[in-house]
Write a protein that holds these residues in place. Sequence first.
Motif, PDB file in Angstrom:
ATOM      1  N   UNK A   1      -6.414 -14.120  -3.076  1.00  0.00           N
ATOM      2  CA  UNK A   1      -5.305 -13.322  -3.573  1.00  0.00           C
ATOM      3  C   UNK A   1      -3.959 -13.824  -3.089  1.00  0.00           C
TER       4      UNK A   1
ATOM      5  N   UNK B   1      10.058  -7.695   5.814  1.00  0.00           N
ATOM      6  CA  UNK B   1       8.728  -7.844   6.401  1.00  0.00           C
ATOM      7  C   UNK B   1       8.536  -9.238   6.959  1.00  0.00           C
TER       8      UNK B   1
ATOM      9  N   UNK C   1       4.112  -4.985  -1.271  1.00  0.00           N
ATOM     10  CA  UNK C   1       4.921  -6.149  -1.593  1.00  0.00           C
ATOM     11  C   UNK C   1       4.811  -6.499  -3.060  1.00  0.00           C
TER      12      UNK C   1
ATOM     13  N   UNK D   1       7.690  -6.777  -5.864  1.00  0.00           N
ATOM     14  CA  UNK D   1       7.850  -8.000  -6.627  1.00  0.00           C
ATOM     15  C   UNK D   1       7.848  -7.685  -8.114  1.00  0.00           C
TER      16      UNK D   1
ATOM     17  N   UNK E   1      -1.182 -12.808   8.267  1.00  0.00           N
ATOM     18  CA  UNK E   1      -1.961 -12.984   7.055  1.00  0.00           C
ATOM     19  C   UNK E   1      -1.264 -12.321   5.882  1.00  0.00           C
ATOM     20  N   UNK E   2      -0.582 -11.209   6.138  1.00  0.00           N
ATOM     21  CA  UNK E   2       0.146 -10.577   5.043  1.00  0.00           C
ATOM     22  C   UNK E   2       1.278 -11.473   4.573  1.00  0.00           C
TER      23      UNK E   2
ATOM     24  N   UNK F   1       0.164  -5.477   1.335  1.00  0.00           N
ATOM     25  CA  UNK F   1       0.260  -6.428   0.256  1.00  0.00           C
ATOM     26  C   UNK F   1       0.546  -5.743  -1.069  1.00  0.00           C
TER      27      UNK F   1
ATOM     28  N   UNK G   1      10.743  -7.229   0.824  1.00  0.00           N
ATOM     29  CA  UNK G   1       9.793  -8.191   1.390  1.00  0.00           C
ATOM     30  C   UNK G   1      10.410  -9.069   2.462  1.00  0.00           C
TER      31      UNK G   1
ATOM     32  N   UNK H   1      -2.958  -7.635  15.742  1.00  0.00           N
ATOM     33  CA  UNK H   1      -1.845  -7.220  14.925  1.00  0.00           C
ATOM     34  C   UNK H   1      -1.136  -8.416  14.329  1.00  0.00           C
TER      35      UNK H   1
ATOM     36  N   UNK I   1       3.164 -12.275  -2.195  1.00  0.00           N
ATOM     37  CA  UNK I   1       3.575 -12.969  -3.409  1.00  0.00           C
ATOM     38  C   UNK I   1       4.860 -13.738  -3.164  1.00  0.00           C
ATOM     39  N   UNK I   2       4.837 -14.966  -3.536  1.00  0.00           N
ATOM     40  CA  UNK I   2       6.048 -15.762  -3.367  1.00  0.00           C
ATOM     41  C   UNK I   2       6.213 -16.636  -4.573  1.00  0.00           C
TER      42      UNK I   2
ATOM     43  N   UNK J   1      -2.404 -11.223  13.743  1.00  0.00           N
ATOM     44  CA  UNK J   1      -3.243 -11.780  12.687  1.00  0.00           C
ATOM     45  C   UNK J   1      -2.991 -11.034  11.396  1.00  0.00           C
ATOM     46  N   UNK J   2      -2.900  -9.720  11.539  1.00  0.00           N
ATOM     47  CA  UNK J   2      -2.647  -8.898  10.369  1.00  0.00           C
ATOM     48  C   UNK J   2      -1.341  -9.286   9.703  1.00  0.00           C
ATOM     49  N   UNK J   3      -0.304  -9.316  10.520  1.00  0.00           N
ATOM     50  CA  UNK J   3       1.000  -9.551   9.924  1.00  0.00           C
ATOM     51  C   UNK J   3       1.134 -10.941   9.352  1.00  0.00           C
TER      52      UNK J   3
ATOM     53  N   UNK K   1      -8.213  -3.234   9.707  1.00  0.00           N
ATOM     54  CA  UNK K   1      -7.449  -4.445   9.490  1.00  0.00           C
ATOM     55  C   UNK K   1      -7.282  -4.726   7.999  1.00  0.00           C
TER      56      UNK K   1
END
Lengths: 445, 439
Positions: B255, B176, A432, A436, B216-217, A429, B173, B210, B222-223, B212-214, A421
């Motif tokens: 992060x 995604x 991404x 960015x 959380x990503x 990440x 991004x 899955x 970054x935004x 949860x994974x996505x 996980x």
Amino acid sequence: MDGEDDAPKSLMEEMYANGIEGVDDAPSSSTSTTIRKNRPIISGEQLDIEAYAALYSGRTKIMRLIFLADHCDNSGMQLEALRMAYDELKKGENTQLFREVVQKIDGRLGPNYSTDATWCAMVDRKADQRKDKLESELNAYRTNLIKESIRMGYNDFGDFYYAHGALGDAFKSYVRTRDYCTTSKHIIQMCLSAILVSIEMGQFAHVTSYVSKAEQTPEALDPPIIAKLRCAAGLAHLEAKKYKLAARKFLEVGPELGNSYSEVIAPQDISYSSNAFTLQNKVIDNINFRNFLELVPEVRELINDFYSSHYASCLEYLGNLKSNLMLDIHIHDHVETLYDQIRSKALIQYTHPFVSVDMRMMADAFKTSVAGLEKELESLITDNQIQARIDSHNKILYARHADQRNATFQRVLQTGNEFDWDVRAMLLRANLLKHEYNLRASRKI
Amino acid sequence: MNSVEGLVNQIQGLSTTASDVLSLQNLLKQADDSLHAESTRLLPFLDQLDPSKHSLGYLYFLEACTAGPVTKEQAGSYVLMIARFITSCIAEQIRLAPDKFITVCKRFKDQVLLLEEPLRGVAPMLTAIRKLQPSSEHLTALHPEFLLLCLLSRCYKAGLSILEEDVFEVDQPRDLFLFCYYGLVASQTGNDKHWKKVVPESIGASTQCMLLLYTSVVVTAPMSTVNAIAVEAFKKYILVSLIHHGQSPTNLPKYASSVAQRNLKNLCQPYIELANSYSNGKIADIETYVEANKDKFESDNNLGLVKQAVSSMYKRNIQRLTQTYLTLSLQDIANRVQLNSPKEAEMHVLQMIKDGEIYATINQKDGMVRFLEDPEQYKTCEMIEHIDSSIQRLMTLSKKLNGVDELMSCDPLYLLKAGRERQRFDFDDFDNVPQRFNI
């Protein structure tokens, strides 16, 4: 003294120095050193205030009497305590406390015990005079720059403040002597006084620091002093709720206690709370400690019972002692926690050697109902202190030892999943972030 | 007209070898504008081209054709054409012009939606994705479109299979984010209605993982500004982690971007409160809270997840009981877990046994439940295989991680940045990393 009525308390278990006769030869010369008498305690049904108070002296006596008065329900005893406090105070010079006590008495003891305004005024005037004298002396010494006399001047100041109840100022004066201490004896004296005052003030952080300071002095310390220091350290730990450390410290006090502080509590109280079996073994085996125990037979019975697993009687004794303990200044706040810990310790010890235990028998042994016992056990199991399972249908407790092999496999698979996980999330990440960053870079360029 | 014909001939001629195709591509790029100018008349020319051989050219033509507004009748024919194209085109050729391909596929999706037959678009879209991806680990812009079609046509199974692929490379991004979002909606609506019938229950847990994974990503991506997808994703993240782990991190990990950290919490207030009351453990409180805020949850389409979270709380409590008790009466269970009656307790326990979440037997005569140990002994061949394959998978994963790390350390931009910020202790320390890279 007139008998106190229906006091449900039994005897007091405050433990004091064992029979070392002789007055202290400690270097401390301040008037606030409390002297301990060696007196066997007679077990009786009621709390004998006079006997209790006679075991202490000095300021602590007054504080304890006031505490008693505050916390006891029996008004007869209250008045008795207050009256003794009043007498004691009249002998001293502490007008502030005097006024407090008078307020508490509230005229209940008759006209003799009302605010003696003239006495107060006289005491205050004397105090002011003395203070001025001390100040002038101190200034004289300071101009002369004689270290020893300056030190003694501050010391006297400290004593003066202490006698008058201005503890903060007393502390400050004592601390100021530190700069003028030349020999380690002086340092010790300073530390002891500082410790005393901090205990009174309830600032146990200072106590610990001064104790360690005193212990670090290069000269060998006299046994009574060591004992005093240990007591003080134990008290500090108690306040900080580190019962185990407090227990150890008190154990080390040993019989050299000579004249030690009468603020000390029965070390036995602390031994109740000690969580280590070995520590308790040390308690009994420690011959020195036995001497203490001789003086408080009830407590000895209690410990014996605990060891031989007669939990019912042990807990009964505890119940009896509880009310007395509530009256002691230092241990008052901790009684509940200590009792709970003792109880759970007893439960754990009981279940330890068995593969299965009938809960009904256990409930009898502990004098509770099966339902209540079940609840207690449940909380202990959830805290992982007992490894067992309850069969609620048949009311039996089965010991259960976790299967290590299965548990390991489960953990392995779970760790694998978590790793998967985390790494996947990380890679996504990172991707991404790269985009960015590229975007930003391309915009700049 | 002539230029177009000439172009057609060239396409037919140059579509054989790779180098020819490249030169063809240049030609096509140059001719693109003229193609667009003549878009309405290109249709008959398409018949002269064979999509399975002249894919690149066909693609350009097709893209130009469909550029204008499309009516419903035209849409029908276009859909057929594009579908045929997608199934028969050559992957390498279209990868030379990915943008065009993506545009065509998107238009395809629009037309399919226009015709209100999303089901027709599902299979071709899947093929399109496969052909566009350099490898299955890439997320293309078509993934979210595909998921959207699956959602609209209720083909959850197909959507789920694509969700389960490992994704490591992302082109944009935004793709995604959209992908994750649609994935969430897919699994969630699937959960509510069709899941129990179509898919065995075991997928539920792994889908949750899955998700949860996505999410959380998405949440920690970054935004620069908070976008709506992140907000929705955060809400679902809280809910799914409540269901899965029994606790929800109310603070974003370090992060996550600072923008996210500051703002996301404010925008998802009811969910955070739900998470807090969950951790307090009082079921009655949670239920009242859910009732009170039902409209909010419903408007976010999260009511199903919320209900699942509440029921997971019961489950967790019952699981805790298995740790302390060997047998317990149903009445006791009902009391401890704050259910209303032994009957309800029995239903819950029964459901959990069926789902494989606890191991127990119910004795109805006495009203007792007997909790058993996990019978898994980890001795069977299947278990060994399972462990072995997990180990293999993790090893490949960590190799991949190392590979990415190495790649990154060779990246010129990274070196530029790192080189500038290196500490310099000594004059001799200056080695050959120059201040600026001229690429």
